[in-house]
Design a protein around this motif. Structure first.
Motif, PDB file in Angstrom:
ATOM      1  N   VAL A 280       1.133  -1.497   0.628  1.00 29.39           N
ATOM      2  CA  VAL A 280      -0.531   0.114   0.301  1.00 29.39           C
ATOM      3  C   VAL A 280       0.863   1.331  -0.128  1.00 29.39           C
ATOM      4  O   VAL A 280       0.450   2.384  -0.544  1.00 29.39           O
ATOM      5  CB  VAL A 280      -1.298   0.074   1.275  1.00 29.39           C
ATOM      6  N   SER A 281       1.616   1.559   0.483  1.00 23.90           N
ATOM      7  CA  SER A 281       2.776   2.279   1.001  1.00 23.90           C
ATOM      8  C   SER A 281       3.570   2.609  -0.127  1.00 23.90           C
ATOM      9  O   SER A 281       4.167   4.193  -1.356  1.00 23.90           O
ATOM     10  CB  SER A 281       4.010   1.907   2.044  1.00 23.90           C
ATOM     11  N   LEU A 282       4.216   1.908  -1.413  1.00 26.35           N
ATOM     12  CA  LEU A 282       4.510   2.021  -2.762  1.00 26.35           C
ATOM     13  C   LEU A 282       2.996   1.859  -3.400  1.00 26.35           C
ATOM     14  O   LEU A 282       4.155   3.255  -4.528  1.00 26.35           O
ATOM     15  CB  LEU A 282       4.823   0.781  -2.778  1.00 26.35           C
ATOM     16  N   CYS A 283       2.487   1.623  -3.839  1.00 26.24           N
ATOM     17  CA  CYS A 283       1.316   2.769  -4.251  1.00 26.24           C
ATOM     18  C   CYS A 283       1.458   3.628  -4.061  1.00 26.24           C
ATOM     19  O   CYS A 283       0.812   4.810  -5.058  1.00 26.24           O
ATOM     20  CB  CYS A 283      -0.315   1.418  -4.433  1.00 26.24           C
ATOM     21  N   ILE A 284       0.165   3.656  -2.821  1.00 24.50           N
ATOM     22  CA  ILE A 284       0.090   5.537  -2.758  1.00 24.50           C
ATOM     23  C   ILE A 284       1.704   6.336  -2.754  1.00 24.50           C
ATOM     24  O   ILE A 284       1.670   7.265  -3.288  1.00 24.50           O
ATOM     25  CB  ILE A 284       0.215   6.013  -1.270  1.00 24.50           C
ATOM     26  N   ARG A 341      -9.671   2.992   1.850  1.00 18.60           N
ATOM     27  CA  ARG A 341     -10.855   3.437   2.716  1.00 18.60           C
ATOM     28  C   ARG A 341     -11.977   2.613   2.326  1.00 18.60           C
ATOM     29  O   ARG A 341     -12.547   2.308   3.690  1.00 18.60           O
ATOM     30  CB  ARG A 341     -11.573   4.722   1.643  1.00 18.60           C
ATOM     31  N   ALA A 342     -12.702   1.507   1.603  1.00 18.75           N
ATOM     32  CA  ALA A 342     -13.236   0.458   1.506  1.00 18.75           C
ATOM     33  C   ALA A 342     -13.158  -0.180   2.308  1.00 18.75           C
ATOM     34  O   ALA A 342     -14.028  -0.971   2.174  1.00 18.75           O
ATOM     35  CB  ALA A 342     -13.813   0.578  -0.047  1.00 18.75           C
ATOM     36  N   THR A 343     -12.364  -0.604   2.495  1.00 19.60           N
ATOM     37  CA  THR A 343     -11.663  -1.960   3.163  1.00 19.60           C
ATOM     38  C   THR A 343     -10.813  -1.416   4.066  1.00 19.60           C
ATOM     39  O   THR A 343     -10.472  -2.512   5.097  1.00 19.60           O
ATOM     40  CB  THR A 343     -10.400  -2.384   1.917  1.00 19.60           C
ATOM     41  N   ARG A 344     -11.046  -0.250   4.275  1.00 17.10           N
ATOM     42  CA  ARG A 344     -10.538  -0.226   5.969  1.00 17.10           C
ATOM     43  C   ARG A 344      -9.279  -0.426   6.004  1.00 17.10           C
ATOM     44  O   ARG A 344      -8.401   0.231   7.546  1.00 17.10           O
ATOM     45  CB  ARG A 344     -11.109  -0.982   6.883  1.00 17.10           C
ATOM     46  N   ILE A 345      -8.013  -0.659   5.010  1.00 13.93           N
ATOM     47  CA  ILE A 345      -6.679  -0.599   4.633  1.00 13.93           C
ATOM     48  C   ILE A 345      -6.026   0.555   5.263  1.00 13.93           C
ATOM     49  O   ILE A 345      -4.660   0.645   5.943  1.00 13.93           O
ATOM     50  CB  ILE A 345      -6.333  -1.133   3.699  1.00 13.93           C
ATOM     51  N   ASP A 346      -7.166   1.911   5.084  1.00 12.58           N
ATOM     52  CA  ASP A 346      -6.029   3.513   6.019  1.00 12.58           C
ATOM     53  C   ASP A 346      -5.835   3.285   6.798  1.00 12.58           C
ATOM     54  O   ASP A 346      -5.651   4.422   7.304  1.00 12.58           O
ATOM     55  CB  ASP A 346      -6.930   4.326   4.982  1.00 12.58           C
ATOM     56  N   GLU A 347      -7.298   2.340   7.384  1.00  9.50           N
ATOM     57  CA  GLU A 347      -6.584   2.863   9.295  1.00  9.50           C
ATOM     58  C   GLU A 347      -5.253   1.811   9.899  1.00  9.50           C
ATOM     59  O   GLU A 347      -5.363   1.949  10.618  1.00  9.50           O
ATOM     60  CB  GLU A 347      -8.029   2.192   9.565  1.00  9.50           C
ATOM     61  N   LEU A 348      -4.867   0.666   9.216  1.00  9.98           N
ATOM     62  CA  LEU A 348      -4.309   0.287   9.499  1.00  9.98           C
ATOM     63  C   LEU A 348      -2.460   0.613  10.182  1.00  9.98           C
ATOM     64  O   LEU A 348      -2.299   0.259  11.173  1.00  9.98           O
ATOM     65  CB  LEU A 348      -3.194  -0.917   8.558  1.00  9.98           C
ATOM     66  N   PRO A 349      -2.405   1.597  10.229  1.00  6.81           N
ATOM     67  CA  PRO A 349      -1.271   2.621  10.836  1.00  6.81           C
ATOM     68  C   PRO A 349      -1.466   2.781  12.470  1.00  6.81           C
ATOM     69  O   PRO A 349      -0.547   3.404  13.019  1.00  6.81           O
ATOM     70  CB  PRO A 349      -1.046   3.659   9.990  1.00  6.81           C
ATOM     71  N   GLN A 350      -2.738   3.100  12.571  1.00  3.86           N
ATOM     72  CA  GLN A 350      -2.883   3.155  13.876  1.00  3.86           C
ATOM     73  C   GLN A 350      -3.153   1.989  14.617  1.00  3.86           C
ATOM     74  O   GLN A 350      -2.955   2.229  16.399  1.00  3.86           O
ATOM     75  CB  GLN A 350      -4.211   3.433  13.843  1.00  3.86           C
ATOM     76  N   LEU A 351      -2.490   1.275  14.137  1.00  2.00           N
ATOM     77  CA  LEU A 351      -1.404  -0.441  15.485  1.00  2.00           C
ATOM     78  C   LEU A 351      -0.900   0.541  15.581  1.00  2.00           C
ATOM     79  O   LEU A 351      -0.426  -0.027  16.788  1.00  2.00           O
ATOM     80  CB  LEU A 351      -1.369  -0.999  13.645  1.00  2.00           C
ATOM     81  N   ILE A 352       0.243   1.520  15.291  1.00  2.00           N
ATOM     82  CA  ILE A 352       1.513   1.952  15.572  1.00  2.00           C
ATOM     83  C   ILE A 352       1.013   2.499  16.764  1.00  2.00           C
ATOM     84  O   ILE A 352       1.407   3.078  17.838  1.00  2.00           O
ATOM     85  CB  ILE A 352       2.145   3.017  14.996  1.00  2.00           C
ATOM     86  N   ASN A 353      -0.506   3.747  16.556  1.00  2.00           N
ATOM     87  CA  ASN A 353      -0.432   4.140  18.076  1.00  2.00           C
ATOM     88  C   ASN A 353      -1.438   3.337  19.035  1.00  2.00           C
ATOM     89  O   ASN A 353      -1.118   3.624  20.464  1.00  2.00           O
ATOM     90  CB  ASN A 353      -2.498   5.168  16.836  1.00  2.00           C
ATOM     91  N   ILE A 354      -2.036   2.030  18.975  1.00  2.00           N
ATOM     92  CA  ILE A 354      -2.109   1.393  19.326  1.00  2.00           C
ATOM     93  C   ILE A 354      -0.980   0.890  20.270  1.00  2.00           C
ATOM     94  O   ILE A 354      -0.701   0.828  22.282  1.00  2.00           O
ATOM     95  CB  ILE A 354      -2.997  -0.081  19.632  1.00  2.00           C
ATOM     96  N   LEU A 355      -0.115   0.842  20.021  1.00  2.00           N
ATOM     97  CA  LEU A 355       1.103  -0.015  20.357  1.00  2.00           C
ATOM     98  C   LEU A 355       2.059   0.974  21.245  1.00  2.00           C
ATOM     99  O   LEU A 355       2.847   0.824  22.387  1.00  2.00           O
ATOM    100  CB  LEU A 355       1.990  -0.350  19.479  1.00  2.00           C
TER     101      LEU A 355
END
Length: 458
Positions: A280-284, A341-355
């Motif tokens: 995803v990072s590469l695509c963006i 956004r449709a697949t919620r993948i944009d939210e995955l970096p929030q795993l860092i916030n959780i950590l």
């Protein structure tokens, strides 16, 4: 005729449920026999083992099918039911595979391909079953006749939600609570269900008693105050009974267990999802050369501010004219952004916030300070959401939408806050899997709106 149709629909529902459980039992027992226990069917112990495996799998499948409402034939569309069944069978198959690995102490003795093949077979059969049962159900189904009585000015937003499900509901009447109560009662007699939307107390009381006397289903909205005090018991200290509000205390170990769970789950997810994060990072980056991540100030427990991380789904400088939520058909969203956004993948970096401890896996979604300020002007109680740490998913995310109004979002979050436990957290995590590919859950606000505050209140 109507009674016959209802009877036929009930029969179709039961057939669908029974056949889906039979599919679960047979596929699990067959998978175990062909992949693990060949020859066991030649004696009593073989039959017993296969029966235990089949029953255990069916129970696990049924639990997830109930959770994901995969048995609600006639209520959801074919694609939705198929998706819910895929989740139910898929999770049950994964548990069976893990149990098989633990039983035989190693992956090398088992074939993952056979499990995938069985899942594919389950899906083909269950989709065919859904198609047939849905068609039969639709043949005898009629929209449910409902009546709406309202007191709030923004009832139109609720009415639009009902009209969006016209294949399930038919609005026979819509009355303001100031209308003569006799007229409303006469209209109720012709309906199956009654919805009371922020109706004044006197009218609410009379209609509840009337609906109860004639056996009509009644649905009632709750005020924020009612939700705050929803946990109660009865006090008999005096001869006059009192309802005593009683909030269930959070178990002393809950914060510690929750934090340990957050660290383990977010850390494991980051490792497992690393290939997805890199792709995803590469695509963006390749799309427009801009930044991969997007950070923004959000609020968590006690109005504490922190930077939330997300994959960038909009064009650079998307908010140069001020903060606003994404609207339907928002031209600021990039083609890649629409997918993530449709697949919620944009939210995955929030795993860092959780950590890091900024967020939890489960909790109210963190709001932006400037948007919360606007909400507080109309709804002072909105700040009650920040009694707990913000979360990646939660009650409002599971049962609401991106454009759910602040008041409804607050009510959903209060339901979580008043009932929170590790069991509820786990249930909401599994529910989150259910909504990942449901388009309505990511529906933006209407064109011209900056926040999710309804147009009528703006």
């Amino acid at each position: 005729m109507k009674y016959n149709n209802e009877w036929k629909k009930d029969v179709i529902k039961q057939i669908y449920k029974v056949l889906s459980v039979i599919i679960a039992f047979v596929s699990a027992a067959g998978l175990w026999y062909w992949n693990i226990g060949q020859g066991w069917s030649e004696n009593y112990h073989g039959y017993l083992t296969l029966s235990i495996v089949g029953v255990a799998f069916s129970v696990v499948y049924w639990g997830f099918a109930k959770m994901y409402q995969a048995q609600k034939i006639g209520i959801f569309r074919l694609t939705e039911l198929a998706y819910f069944q895929i989740l139910s069978f898929g999770i049950a198959d994964a548990i069976l595979y893990i149990a098989s690995v633990l039983w035989f102490h190693g992956f090398d003795k088992l074939s993952l391909i056979s499990y995938i093949a069985v899942l594919a077979m389950q899906m083909i059969i269950i989709v065919a079953l859904i198609f047939v049962c849905n068609r039969l159900f639709a043949k005898y189904d009629e929209p449910r006749k409902i009546l709406i009585v309202y007191g709030a000015e923004d009832y139109v937003s609720f009415l639009n939600k009902i009209h969006a499900k016209k294949f399930r509901y038919k609005v026979e009447g819509c009355y303001e609570d100031s209308v003569d109560i006799k007229i409303i009662k006469n209209a109720i007699d012709k309906c199956v269900s009654v919805y009371l939307y922020d109706v004044n107390k006197e009218v609410k009381k009379e209609l509840i008693l009337y609906c109860n006397s004639i056996g009509k289903d009644i649905y009632i909205t709750q005020d924020v105050e009612e939700l705050i005090t929803m946990g109660f018991d009865i006090s008999h200290t005096f001869d006059t009974p009192f309802i005593r509000t009683k909030r269930m205390p959070v178990r002393w170990y809950y914060p510690v267990v929750k934090r340990v769970f957050d660290i383990i789950s977010s850390g494991a997810a980051l490792v497992i999802l690393l290939p997805v994060l890199l792709i995803v990072s590469l695509c963006i980056k390749l799309y427009d050369g801009g930044s991969v991540f997007y950070k923004q100030i959000r609020l968590t427990k006690g109005h504490k501010e922190f930077y939330i991380y997300k994959f960038r789904s909009m064009v650079m400088n998307a908010e140069k004219n001020g903060a606003r939520l994404a609207s339907q058909n928002d031209n600021r969203i990039t083609p890649i952004g629409k997918v993530i956004r449709a697949t919620r993948i944009d939210e995955l970096p929030q795993l860092i916030n959780i950590l890091k401890g900024d967020m939890s896996v489960v909790g109210p979604r963190p709001e932006r300070p400037e948007i919360e300020k606007q909400y507080l002007e109309e709804l002072p109680e909105f700040g009650l959401r920040l009694a707990v740490k913000a979360g990646l998913t939660g009650y409002a995310q599971v049962f609401g939408k991106y454009n759910t109004t602040p008041e409804d979002k607050l009510k959903l979050d209060l339901l979580y806050i008043n009932q929170r436990s590790m069991l509820l957290d786990l249930k909401l995590i599994f529910y989150t899997i259910r909504i990942i590919f449901i388009p309505e859950a990511t529906e933006g606000v209407a064109e011209g709106q900056v926040t999710a505050m309804s147009q009528e209140k703006r």
